[in-house]
Design an enzyme around this catalytic site. Structure first.
Site, PDB file in Angstrom:
ATOM      1  N   ASP A  19       8.039 -10.803  -1.524  1.00  0.00           N
ATOM      2  CA  ASP A  19       7.500 -10.346  -0.247  1.00  0.00           C
ATOM      3  C   ASP A  19       8.173  -9.061   0.220  1.00  0.00           C
ATOM      4  OD1 ASP A  19       9.927 -11.009   0.950  1.00  0.00           O
ATOM      5  OD2 ASP A  19       9.225 -12.934   1.724  1.00  0.00           O
ATOM      6  N   LYS A  43       3.927  -8.976   3.474  1.00  0.00           N
ATOM      7  CA  LYS A  43       3.171  -9.116   4.716  1.00  0.00           C
ATOM      8  C   LYS A  43       3.933  -8.443   5.853  1.00  0.00           C
ATOM      9  CE  LYS A  43       1.531 -13.732   3.429  1.00  0.00           C
ATOM     10  NZ  LYS A  43       1.536 -15.159   3.829  1.00  0.00           N
ATOM     11  N   MET A  55      11.435 -12.647  14.274  1.00  0.00           N
ATOM     12  CA  MET A  55      10.160 -11.973  14.549  1.00  0.00           C
ATOM     13  C   MET A  55       9.960 -11.781  16.046  1.00  0.00           C
ATOM     14  SD  MET A  55       7.910 -14.028  11.678  1.00  0.00           S
ATOM     15  CE  MET A  55       8.858 -15.564  11.861  1.00  0.00           C
TER      16      MET A  55
END
Length: 461
Positions: free
Chosen positions: A246, A268, A381
């Site tokens: 990733d 992503k 996040m």
């Protein structure tokens, strides 16, 4: 990589040594037990017989002529006369040779690495000529862990290579065979000089060699520092046929993987899913069913906001053998690197890992519980929702003056730590212009960060 180590076959190669002193003798000794043709010129005089290796060719007590350099693959020179070095270098290159001038990298086409010579197996350590003593020390450390009989193992492999290729046409099955051969009793027997027994063991393995079932390892890559990879993660990476990684896995971590492994990027970012999750899982299944050893490499720990649980379920549902290798999660690594204790006897009796990005349509975080005192929050996040997070925590009872810290690129060389108060968290994030992965820390322990302590020291001064 600043230098490239090439493996040069020495069968039928012509090597020319020019010089009569100890530096030239050192180069000469390198090639005396090789199949190369060695020519030795000593225009500065030959060394005493007692210092000359018994198997050395008779030195020619002059500089070589152009025709004597014809066909030479490598030319080593150790002379004091700078003009003569330049002249001979031109002659050697005109003859098609690569030139090494001892201790003069600027005059050389290549440098000689520190070599570990096990006949069939040769390992080189190079620093581009900048630190030969360092290369020598590294060579000594490596030599200490290599078995003396390593050459026997490689020699037996060379003898059986054509037989193995004819008997096992499938490439992956052939690779598995050699891995078992080199990591099992056959290699041990060969290293001990028990060649006949080693050959029988290799032939036994050859008789049962067949394509193997694929497998998936869901592996945590840690926060980005390759030295924070677990030993198990490193081993699995170096055995992988396919690596599906990733966005949060940096190149220094990928460099620890096997060089010829296929790499598939499925990174992503928020609102930018290059490969949807269901397609990632389908890719993992397809590669495993093709007989490959698949590593699904994820930043941090796959089971901490990494969707590793979903991928584990998908592999089990597809009947694919799957294993999980945990990694150092970002909250632990970033906090430690920034000097932020997640718990503290005086300031934090609990720590919570929470994501600010709830699943669309999912349940929101319990802000009242998260706003409790003596409690550290590690928010994943959270950059895009920093202002909203601060407002909700303050409304739920957390003091506006609660210390906060932002750790960007934690544990990496470009790590950045910013500190402030909860009431200014949104402005702190927006002003930081973050470009890398970042964690937010809320709680009294955030005041322990190195950045915050530096500010407090300046104020006190």
């Amino acid at each position: 990589m600043r230098v490239f180590l090439a493996s040069i076959p020495l069968e039928a190669a012509k090597i020319v040594i020019i010089g009569g002193g100890e530096p030239a003798l050192a180069k000469l000794r390198l090639f005396l037990n090789t199949p190369a043709e060695v020519m030795w010129f000593a225009p500065d005089g030959a060394p005493p017989k007692i210092e000359t290796p018994l198997t050395a060719p008779e030195p020619v007590l002059r500089a070589p002529e152009a025709d004597e350099l014809a066909g030479a693959r490598l030319v080593f020179m150790a002379l004091d006369d700078a003009d003569e070095l330049v002249r001979l270098g031109h002659l050697a290159r005109a003859a098609g040779a690569q030139v090494n001038v001892v201790d003069k990298p600027h005059l050389s086409d290549f440098q000689t690495p520190a070599l570990i010579d096990r006949d069939e197996v040769v390992i080189g350590v190079a620093t581009g000529g900048s630190a030969p003593i360092l290369a020598r020390d590294i060579r000594t450390a490596i030599e200490g862990v290599l078995p003396a009989g390593l050459a026997n193992v490689a020699r037996l492999a060379r003898e059986l290579r054509d037989t193995v290729k004819a008997s096992v046409p499938d490439f992956m099955a052939r690779r598995r065979f050699w891995e078992k051969a080199f990591r099992g009793p056959a290699a041990t027997l060969a290293a001990e000089g028990r060649t006949a027994e080693a050959r029988r063991e290799m032939l036994r393995l050859l008789n049962v060699a067949a394509p193997e079932q694929g497998v998936v390892h869901i592996v945590g890559a840690g926060p980005g520092d390759p030295e924070l990879l677990t030993l198990k993660a490193l081993r699995v990476l170096q055995d992988a046929d396919v690596i599906i990684h990733d966005r949060l896995v940096p190149e220094p971590v990928l460099e620890r993987a096997r060089r010829d492994a296929k790499r598939l990027y499925v990174g992503k970012a928020r609102g930018e899913h290059s490969v949807p999750q269901d397609q990632i899982e389908a890719l993992m299944v397809a590669e495993a069913r093709a007989g490959h050893r698949v590593v699904r490499l994820k930043g941090g720990d796959p089971f901490v906001f990494g969707r590793g649980g979903e991928e584990l379920d998908a592999m089990r549902a597809a009947g694919v053998p799957v294993f999980v290798v945990p990694g150092v999660t970002a909250a632990l690594a970033c906090a430690a690197s920034a000097g932020i204790p997640l718990t503290h006897r005086d300031h934090a009796q609990a720590v919570t890992f929470v994501t600010a990005q709830a699943k669309p349509g999912g349940v929101e975080a319990d802000w009242t519980r998260l706003a409790g005192p003596n409690h550290t929050l590690a928010i994943y996040m959270g950059s895009d929702r920093a202002e909203e997070t601060a407002v909700r925590l303050i409304a739920a009872g957390r003091s506006p003056s609660t210390p906060v810290a932002i750790v960007e690129n934690g544990s990496r060389p470009d790590e950045r730590v910013l500190t402030g108060r909860l009431e200014g968290l949104g402005a702190l994030v927006s002003g930081a212009e973050l470009t890398g992965p970042a964690l937010l820390f809320v709680g009294e322990t955030a005041a322990f960060s190195a950045a915050q302590l530096d500010v407090r020291a300046e104020v006190a001064a």
